[in-house]
Scaffold this active site. Structure first.
Site, mmCIF file in Angstrom:
data_model
loop_
_atom_site.group_PDB
_atom_site.id
_atom_site.type_symbol
_atom_site.label_atom_id
_atom_site.label_comp_id
_atom_site.label_asym_id
_atom_site.label_seq_id
_atom_site.Cartn_x
_atom_site.Cartn_y
_atom_site.Cartn_z
ATOM 1 N N HIS B 125 7.407 -20.991 19.954
ATOM 2 C CA HIS B 125 8.466 -20.902 19.221
ATOM 3 C C HIS B 125 9.833 -21.152 19.871
ATOM 4 O O HIS B 125 10.694 -22.082 19.748
ATOM 5 C CB HIS B 125 8.560 -19.752 18.193
ATOM 6 C CG HIS B 125 10.024 -20.051 17.603
ATOM 7 N ND1 HIS B 125 9.878 -20.492 16.232
ATOM 8 C CD2 HIS B 125 11.174 -19.567 17.672
ATOM 9 C CE1 HIS B 125 11.097 -20.350 15.544
ATOM 10 N NE2 HIS B 125 11.928 -19.769 16.520
ATOM 11 N N GLU B 126 9.978 -20.436 21.046
ATOM 12 C CA GLU B 126 11.254 -20.289 21.758
ATOM 13 C C GLU B 126 11.212 -21.668 22.613
ATOM 14 O O GLU B 126 12.219 -22.322 22.871
ATOM 15 C CB GLU B 126 11.247 -19.013 22.684
ATOM 16 C CG GLU B 126 11.409 -17.957 21.878
ATOM 17 C CD GLU B 126 12.506 -17.829 20.952
ATOM 18 O OE1 GLU B 126 13.603 -18.394 21.119
ATOM 19 O OE2 GLU B 126 12.334 -17.263 19.937
ATOM 20 N N HIS B 129 12.896 -24.386 20.914
ATOM 21 C CA HIS B 129 14.446 -24.254 21.125
ATOM 22 C C HIS B 129 14.794 -24.695 22.412
ATOM 23 O O HIS B 129 15.885 -25.469 22.514
ATOM 24 C CB HIS B 129 15.076 -22.791 20.762
ATOM 25 C CG HIS B 129 14.703 -22.328 19.539
ATOM 26 N ND1 HIS B 129 15.234 -22.888 18.487
ATOM 27 C CD2 HIS B 129 14.377 -20.979 19.159
ATOM 28 C CE1 HIS B 129 15.169 -22.308 17.328
ATOM 29 N NE2 HIS B 129 14.582 -21.044 17.985
ATOM 30 N N HIS B 135 15.770 -24.122 13.588
ATOM 31 C CA HIS B 135 14.743 -23.700 12.722
ATOM 32 C C HIS B 135 14.587 -24.788 11.574
ATOM 33 O O HIS B 135 15.148 -25.416 11.217
ATOM 34 C CB HIS B 135 15.281 -22.336 12.391
ATOM 35 C CG HIS B 135 15.354 -21.292 13.188
ATOM 36 N ND1 HIS B 135 16.346 -20.318 13.252
ATOM 37 C CD2 HIS B 135 14.344 -21.020 14.331
ATOM 38 C CE1 HIS B 135 15.720 -19.343 14.355
ATOM 39 N NE2 HIS B 135 14.686 -19.916 15.016
#
Lengths: 128, 194
Positions: B125-126, B129, B135
């Site tokens: 997930h990170e 980013h 998101h």
């Protein structure tokens, strides 16, 4: 703490799991607009941190369930595909207390999550 | 999928990004391999590849585990709550909360610890980013903001793939298929409307 795999977690820990950082927010389940609740300002800080309340007040948030909080709850519910009630119902609180990424959902007032998307109900069409 | 405001991305022509771990951490090889696996999830579908470097200062992506206030204005909050955060391109900072009970390998669903968090799931997930994704409201997507404890979710979903390919294009070897695997435990709140 880094555990090579789940079996490496000592058994004594399993009985002493500390409470999650946001577990206390469960106390706000059922809170409604127009009333004041002890500690509700903390929940406002949460919503502000993740972009749902755009501007922090000059001093601290109050414990009032005000329009800004209701609006934040509605945007949150839309982003997380929950029923949009503006209320701190069970389902919403269950999402709020979930562990999550610290990056805001709404940055500089904009989001590409659901709450920033075009609203079908406002669609107007013109026939050619 | 979503992007950060202004749609920041790594410069056009970027093919490889380097990453390094905070040298104060002394992470073991197994933990480092988890991050390598997480980076690979993104490499499989797009044009960027990732290589580890020992030069922390010059690395494009700087990874570290920290507690509380760690100097970036985004303090961590202890067990659960905020698990990690990363900054948009081309900042490269990728921080994880040291207070969590991170499971490095094995089936996190089997954990007897109710707070156990799957490290690879959060890492994937990170990295999204770090590459420029924001998101997503798609619950099955990696870029959905929440993840329950004792849950593993490491495969990119169609929403993630479309987003990253819009930023950097597609890996020519990507065959267009991926299998999303999500396991859930502890949490009974998944009854929300999708």
């Amino acid at each position: 703490r880094l555990f090579p795999n789940p079996s490496e977690i000592p058994t004594w820990m399993t009985n002493h799991a500390p409470p999650g950082a946001w577990d206390g927010y469960r106390n706000f389940t059922g809170c409604t607009r127009g009333k004041t609740y002890d500690g509700l300002s903390k929940l406002k800080n949460y919503f502000q941190h993740f972009g749902y309340i755009p501007n922090a007040p000059p001093l601290n948030f109050t414990d009032d369930f005000d329009d800004a909080l209701e609006s934040a709850v509605r945007a949150y519910q839309k982003n997380f595909n929950l029923n949009i009630t503006g209320e701190l119902d069970d389902a919403t609180i269950n999402y709020i207390v979930k562990p999550r990424c610290g990056v805001a959902d709404i940055i500089n007032g904009t989001t590409s999550m659901n709450s920033g998307k075009f609203n079908d109900t406002n669609l107007h069409t013109v026939a050619h | 999928y979503a992007f950060f405001p202004g749609k920041p991305r790594w410069p056009a022509g970027t093919r490889t990004l380097t990453y390094a771990f905070d040298p104060n951490e002394n992470l073991d090889d197994a933990t480092k391999q988890v991050f390598a696996n997480a980076f690979n999830q993104w490499s499989k579908v797009t044009t960027i590849t990732f290589t580890e470097t020992t030069s922390y200062r010059s690395a494009d992506i700087k990874i570290g585990f920290y507690s509380g206030d760690h100097g970036d204005g985004e303090p961590f909050d202890g067990v659960l709550g905020t698990l990690a955060h990363a900054f948009s391109p081309t900042d490269g900072r990728f921080h994880l909360d040291k207070s969590e009970d991170w499971v490095v390998n094995g089936d996190v669903r089997e954990s007897s610890l109710s707070n156990a968090i799957d490290l690879e799931s959060v890492a994937v997930h990170e990295i999204g980013h770090v590459l420029g994704l924001g998101h997503s409201s798609v619950e099955e997507a990696i870029m959905y903001p929440t993840i329950s404890s004792r849950t593993r979710k490491v495969e990119l979903e169609e929403d993630d793939i479309k987003g990253i390919q819009e930023l950097y294009g597609s890996n020519p070897n990507f065959n267009g298929t991926t299998t999303a695997t999500t396991s859930r435990d502890r949490d009974s709140s998944y009854g929300g409307r999708r």
